[in-house]
Structure formats: structure tokens, C-alpha cells
Design a protein around this motif. Sequence first.
Motif, short mmCIF file in Angstrom:
data_model
loop_
_atom_site.label_atom_id
_atom_site.label_comp_id
_atom_site.label_asym_id
_atom_site.label_seq_id
_atom_site.Cartn_x
_atom_site.Cartn_y
_atom_site.Cartn_z
N GLY A 82 -2.69 5.34 0.53
CA GLY A 82 -3.91 4.39 0.92
C GLY A 82 -4.60 3.62 -0.18
O GLY A 82 -5.62 2.90 -0.06
N TYR A 83 -3.58 3.39 -1.16
CA TYR A 83 -4.10 2.59 -2.38
C TYR A 83 -3.11 1.82 -2.78
O TYR A 83 -1.85 1.90 -2.34
N PHE A 84 -3.24 0.86 -3.71
CA PHE A 84 -2.25 0.04 -4.31
C PHE A 84 -1.85 0.38 -5.93
O PHE A 84 -2.98 0.76 -6.48
N ILE A 85 -0.84 -0.07 -6.20
CA ILE A 85 -0.33 -0.09 -7.64
C ILE A 85 -0.24 -1.55 -8.06
O ILE A 85 0.71 -2.28 -7.63
N ALA A 86 -1.13 -1.90 -9.12
CA ALA A 86 -1.02 -3.30 -9.74
C ALA A 86 -0.92 -3.05 -11.24
O ALA A 86 -1.73 -2.40 -11.72
N ASN A 87 0.17 -3.55 -11.85
CA ASN A 87 0.33 -3.42 -13.36
C ASN A 87 0.03 -1.95 -13.73
O ASN A 87 -0.40 -1.86 -14.95
N GLY A 88 0.62 -1.27 -13.01
CA GLY A 88 0.66 0.41 -13.28
C GLY A 88 -0.69 1.14 -12.95
O GLY A 88 -0.65 2.29 -13.51
N ASN A 89 -1.45 0.27 -12.61
CA ASN A 89 -2.90 0.99 -12.34
C ASN A 89 -3.08 1.16 -10.90
O ASN A 89 -2.47 0.39 -10.09
N GLU A 90 -3.72 2.34 -10.53
CA GLU A 90 -3.94 2.40 -9.20
C GLU A 90 -5.32 1.79 -8.70
O GLU A 90 -6.44 2.10 -9.49
N CYS A 91 -5.01 1.03 -7.64
CA CYS A 91 -6.25 0.17 -7.34
C CYS A 91 -6.53 0.31 -5.67
O CYS A 91 -5.52 0.66 -5.14
N ILE A 92 -7.89 0.42 -5.46
CA ILE A 92 -8.33 0.45 -4.07
C ILE A 92 -9.13 -0.48 -3.43
O ILE A 92 -9.70 -1.36 -4.38
N VAL A 93 -9.17 -1.01 -2.37
CA VAL A 93 -9.98 -2.06 -1.68
C VAL A 93 -11.30 -1.34 -1.17
O VAL A 93 -11.31 -0.31 -0.37
N ARG A 94 -12.28 -1.82 -1.98
CA ARG A 94 -13.67 -1.19 -1.66
C ARG A 94 -14.30 -2.14 -0.77
O ARG A 94 -14.64 -3.47 -0.97
N MET A 116 0.85 -1.24 -0.03
CA MET A 116 -0.01 0.15 0.04
C MET A 116 0.76 1.37 0.05
O MET A 116 1.84 1.34 0.83
N VAL A 117 0.62 2.29 -0.88
CA VAL A 117 1.28 3.63 -1.08
C VAL A 117 0.93 4.09 0.20
O VAL A 117 -0.08 4.39 0.88
N GLY A 118 2.05 4.53 0.73
CA GLY A 118 2.12 5.35 2.06
C GLY A 118 2.35 4.38 3.37
O GLY A 118 2.34 5.13 4.22
N SER A 119 2.31 3.22 3.36
CA SER A 119 2.19 2.24 4.38
C SER A 119 3.57 2.23 4.93
O SER A 119 4.52 2.79 4.52
N THR A 120 3.62 1.57 6.20
CA THR A 120 5.07 1.30 7.03
C THR A 120 6.16 0.68 5.91
O THR A 120 7.36 0.83 6.13
N HIS A 121 5.76 -0.23 5.02
CA HIS A 121 6.68 -0.90 4.02
C HIS A 121 6.93 0.06 2.59
O HIS A 121 7.68 -0.40 2.09
N CYS A 122 6.26 0.99 2.76
CA CYS A 122 6.50 2.11 1.46
C CYS A 122 7.76 2.97 1.54
O CYS A 122 8.01 3.28 2.81
N ARG A 123 8.33 3.04 0.74
CA ARG A 123 9.50 4.00 0.68
C ARG A 123 9.13 5.48 0.79
O ARG A 123 10.25 6.29 1.19
N MET A 124 7.85 5.82 0.88
CA MET A 124 7.45 7.23 1.24
C MET A 124 6.90 7.25 2.58
O MET A 124 6.45 8.47 2.77
N HIS A 125 6.88 6.24 3.25
CA HIS A 125 6.38 6.52 4.82
C HIS A 125 7.08 7.44 5.55
O HIS A 125 8.40 7.40 5.84
N GLY A 126 6.60 8.35 6.29
CA GLY A 126 7.20 9.48 7.07
C GLY A 126 7.96 10.36 6.40
O GLY A 126 8.66 11.07 7.20
N LEU A 127 7.96 10.57 5.07
CA LEU A 127 8.61 11.51 4.33
C LEU A 127 7.81 12.74 4.58
O LEU A 127 6.68 12.70 4.34
N SER A 128 8.54 13.83 4.62
CA SER A 128 8.07 15.28 4.46
C SER A 128 7.60 15.81 3.05
O SER A 128 8.13 14.99 2.11
N PRO A 129 7.06 16.52 2.79
CA PRO A 129 6.59 17.08 1.35
C PRO A 129 7.80 17.39 0.41
O PRO A 129 7.93 17.13 -0.60
#
Length: 299
Positions: free
Chosen positions: A79-91, A51-64
Motif C-alpha cells: 500500500g505504499y511506494f518506495i522512492a529513492n530508498g524511502n517508504e512513501c505514502i499518498v496522503r 505500489m508495493v503489493g499491487s498487481t504490478h508488484c512482484r509480491m502480488h498474490g504471494l503467500s507468507p
Amino acid sequence: CMAYETQDKIMKMNNWLEQNEFVPKGSAKAATELLWKDAEFPLVLGDVPIMVGSTHCRMHGLSPEQKVAIDEDEDEFGGYFIANGNECIVRLMVNSRSNYPIALERRSFAERGDMISPKAVVVRSTLPNGLSIPNSLLHEKTGVAHFSFQRGQQFLIPAAQVLMALKPISFYEFYQLFLPPERLESSQLDAEACRQRAANNVQMVWDVLKKSGQTSDTFDWVEFLGNSLKSNRVAVRWLPNPAYHSTRYIGEYVLRRHVLPHLNDSSPLSATGHREEKERKFQLLVHMVHKLFNYEDGL
């Protein structure tokens, strides 16, 4: 590690079987093959996106500023996922409670008729195979309750006619069904309005009998229900073929498949129907009528 641990247990079991004198010769190999069927091995099921922005994401905790430095949007909230280049969300799909009448107020209910109120009682009838069939009880501004189900289009049937098809009773008993329970204080409701509402529902039954020229003892409400739907152009697409089935069978088919089907018996549909099954549906539909009237009265 799991595979090696399981294999070690199987080898120990094999040695024990070989050394045990009560075990017939040659059965140790068969027992080992049987145990291997239940052995657990780690398998790769595929890559799970992070998940983008999660604790395992490289952007976690970064400032703007730090996000801009790595060529990312400074307002990236994740808060979303990237699968095959597409932005996906869990609904998350939220469904209403199954097999339980719920009072709702929606503007879409009023769009089903000029005199229909936006308040209704809805029950999501769920079958054992997971199929859900919504049934609604709509309120007309004149006080008449209408039973609604959908199959190709929205079908509205006066609830009084459905009740009489499930369990034919006298007009006096029928009138008493639509009156509020005695536990409600008279000061909470307008007694005259309640009596008029009950009379309007009974009038729906009386008008049908008046046109047919029959009495309530001889009139077949199940056959009337089947005959009224048989003439509908949309209903004939899913109703049993009238060339092979009687009108009464068609009425029984509608009562079983589209009127609170979660209360059906497990036995097949018969021409005479099931008395206990109809009694359960009758009692639940009466409860829905009282709940609808109480909701309309603000109780």
C-alpha cells in the motif's frame, strides 16, 4: 505512433494547400509550421514507482512462505511506494466545504477561553486565488457569541460588535436578531432562556456605548473596532500603519480582510466601505448566529 500519425496528417494538409488554387503561394509552408506547433509527441516524464503489493508488484498474490523465500517480510501488507530508498505514502487531505458554515464540536474550541463552549460554527472562507481564511463563531456559556479569526494569534471579538460595525441598527432590531426564528415551536425551546441569551448579546453593545458616553446613532462601530485592535501588540504587525491611515480605515481593513472575505467586492478597499458587501456579510453572520444557537440547543 502518435508522432508519425500527426506527421502524416500534416503532410496531407501540406499537399492539399499546395494543390488548392485559392491558397496564396508560399502560405503552405507557414501553415505547416503553424500546425507543427500543435503536434503531439510522446515524451518520457520519468519513472513512476509501483505500489508495493499491487498487481504490478512482484509480491502480488504471494503467500507468507513465498514472501520469506524472496527475502521479504511475511507480514508485508503493501500500500505504499518506495522512492529513492524511502517508504512513501499518498496522503489524502480532506478539507471542509468552502464558503459554507458548518456546526462542529471540538475540545479545542473550549480551550480558547474558560467560558467558551466546545460547540462552534466554522466557515472556511476561500478567496478566488485559492487562499482560505477560517472564521469561527464561538459560543460562551452565558449565551454570548464571539467572532474569531486568526492572524498571528487568535482574536475574539463579540459577534454583536461585528454586526453593528457591518450594519448599525436599533437596539430593538438587534434584540430581535438574537431571538430564535418564529418557525420553531415554543415547546422546543425555553423562551425565557432565549430572551436572556439575546439580552446578554445586546448588553455587550450597551456596555461599550455606556463607557463612551455616546448614543447608538452617533457611535462609530467601525472606528471602535479599529481602535480596539490597534492597541494589540500582535495586531499592529499586520494592520495598516496608523501614521498613514485613520482608525476607521483600520476597522474597514479588518472587516474586509478577516471577516468573511469571500463575500468581498472586486473593487479596491475604500475609506467608507461597500454597503452591499457589508449587507451580505451581515446576513451570513446572522445566519451563523442562529445556526450556532440552534446547535447549542440541540436542534
